[in-house]
Write an enzyme that holds these catalytic residues in place. Structure first.
Site, mmCIF file in Angstrom:
data_model
loop_
_atom_site.group_PDB
_atom_site.id
_atom_site.type_symbol
_atom_site.label_atom_id
_atom_site.label_comp_id
_atom_site.label_asym_id
_atom_site.label_seq_id
_atom_site.Cartn_x
_atom_site.Cartn_y
_atom_site.Cartn_z
ATOM 1 N N ALA A 287 0.830 -1.211 0.000
ATOM 2 C CA ALA A 287 0.000 0.000 0.000
ATOM 3 C C ALA A 287 0.862 1.257 0.000
ATOM 4 O O ALA A 287 0.553 2.236 -0.684
ATOM 5 C CB ALA A 287 -0.943 -0.011 1.202
ATOM 6 N N ASP A 288 1.932 1.247 0.766
ATOM 7 C CA ASP A 288 2.841 2.394 0.792
ATOM 8 C C ASP A 288 3.453 2.654 -0.578
ATOM 9 O O ASP A 288 3.507 3.790 -1.057
ATOM 10 C CB ASP A 288 3.981 2.147 1.796
ATOM 11 C CG ASP A 288 3.601 2.509 3.217
ATOM 12 O OD1 ASP A 288 2.625 3.247 3.409
ATOM 13 O OD2 ASP A 288 4.298 2.051 4.142
ATOM 14 N N ILE A 289 3.960 1.605 -1.206
ATOM 15 C CA ILE A 289 4.655 1.768 -2.481
ATOM 16 C C ILE A 289 3.692 2.216 -3.570
ATOM 17 O O ILE A 289 3.994 3.128 -4.352
ATOM 18 C CB ILE A 289 5.385 0.463 -2.856
ATOM 19 C CG1 ILE A 289 6.564 0.238 -1.902
ATOM 20 C CG2 ILE A 289 5.870 0.498 -4.306
ATOM 21 C CD1 ILE A 289 7.218 -1.120 -2.024
ATOM 22 N N GLY B 202 2.922 5.820 -3.049
ATOM 23 C CA GLY B 202 4.018 6.647 -3.532
ATOM 24 C C GLY B 202 3.980 6.832 -5.037
ATOM 25 O O GLY B 202 4.203 7.941 -5.550
#
Length: 403
Positions: free
Chosen positions: A175-177, A180
């Site tokens: 989810a973070d990547i 981003g």
């Protein structure tokens, strides 16, 4: 390559951990000047998220994965003098990137409403767990919990009926990547819009929104049918056979994408009767009869080694592949040919190994030529070059704990 696509764009990066830094590293690779603001003597939390550590350095591998090409400037935004420095820097920047909790920067007058008064055409990108609005807006959001809340873990792992069944998170911060990367897309679109209109914007990105947004075919499977998808392990909900099978000495991913490929697989595997079976003639029928077909294929795949299957199936154009550990990934001839492992000079370690940006322009990878910065490595040069602060002024600020 010169100039790079974003040469001349300057980013003030107030973000930390992963989603924001992943975005700003991509912008740096594309040629933007990224000024990473960090707290004096502490810096980005991920600098300490080890082991492992870079040899002869205090930097954790986690920090190194997302901070290539940036300049590190240490400023304490909690101090009024620090806020004044950041306000001055904003006037020289095109983009501000932050991932604080909703409203967390308002007390420092670093929120969008405050900064757009200083620079009306500013592009300001906020990354949070749940967005700027809604009942969860004030909650902190972390990748692991977002993978769960956003449905991904309900789709990942073995079925409850099998040994080891249960929900599993993806092995990297999915989810973070993805957030981003969506942030990069949004910033590029905002830069194009500003070029056309002269107007800046406030970009609102939420990890939960992104996680739901990338459920892709699984989301549409549910919205179309009303049936809640279940975990299938390594199998595919819409294609059969499309999963991992045990071989004589390991595992093989078999990715049969159409009926012709299934016919060719059966010919190579010596089971042409399956290709002629009415139950397996089309993909739709194979999906319907998955529970019958897959058990018939398991003993067939066990008869040969992984390498034997790879050689035989690649000759007839049936997609397949091994399940590589990371040592095999970076030793793979294709990975080596594409130069996905790179090295950059590092002031403490001599060299640092990194993973290349996969984007290529005119057959050249877009990689920043500077390694992830040491904490505060560029404070003096940025404050002097952009704000005109001389050594005496900077010494006073350092004595006051501002930088």
């Amino acid at each position: 390559m010169s100039p790079k696509p974003l040469q001349g764009i300057r980013v003030l990066d107030l973000s930390r951990i992963l989603a924001g830094p992943w975005c700003s590293q991509q912008l740096a690779d594309l040629g933007a000047e990224v000024i990473k603001i960090e707290k004096p003597n502490e810096g980005d939390d991920t600098r300490r998220w080890g082991p492992p550590w870079l040899e002869n350095s205090k930097e954790a591998a986690y920090y190194l994965c997302a901070n290539r090409g940036k300049q590190s400037v240490t400023i304490d935004m909690a101090k009024p003098a620090g806020q004044a420095l950041l306000h001055a820097l904003v006037k020289h920047c095109d983009v501000v990137l932050e991932n604080f909790k909703v409203g967390g920067l308002k007390k420092y007058k670093l929120d969008y409403d405050s900064l757009k008064n200083l620079k009306p055409d500013l592009i300001y990108c906020s990354i949070t767990g749940f967005g700027q609005t809604g009942p969860y807006a004030q909650r902190a959001g972390y990748d692991f919990m977002i993978q769960g809340m956003g449905g991904l873990m309900s789709l990942t792992g073995q079925p409850d009926t099998e040994l080891g069944g249960g929900p599993v998170k993806v092995g990297v911060a999915f989810a973070d990547i993805f957030t981003g990367m969506y942030a990069v897309n949004a910033i590029l679109a905002a830069l194009f819009q500003r070029q056309q209109t002269g107007i800046g914007t406030h970009i609102d990105l939420a990890l939960l929104d992104v996680q739901v947004g990338v459920l892709a075919n699984q989301a549409l499977n549910y919205l179309t049918s009303g049936q809640v998808p279940e975990r299938l392990g390594n199998a595919h909900p819409n294609i059969v056979p499309y999963q991992a099978f045990a071989t004589q000495d390991g595992h093989l991913i078999l990715a049969v994408g159409n009926d012709a490929q299934f016919q060719r697989f059966c010919e190579v595997a010596g089971c042409t009767e399956l290709a002629q079976d009415e139950r397996f003639l089309t993909n739709a029928k194979r999906v319907e009869h998955r529970q019958t077909l897959v058990p018939l294929l398991i003993p067939v795949l066990k008869q040969r080694s992984t390498d034997d299957w790879l050689l035989a199936l690649e000759k007839v154009g049936v997609p397949c592949g091994p399940i590589n550990t990371l040592d095999r990934v970076f030793a793979d001839p294709q990975v080596k040919h594409r130069q996905l492992e790179i090295e950059l000079p590092h002031p403490e370690a001599g060299q640092v190994k990194l993973v290349s940006n996969p984007i290529r322009f005119d057959n050249q990878a877009l990689n920043a030529d500077k390694p992830p910065p040491l904490l505060g490595e560029h404070t003096a040069s940025v404050l002097q070059n952009l704000l005109g602060l001389d050594a005496t002024q900077q010494t006073a600020l350092k004595a006051a704990g501002v930088i």
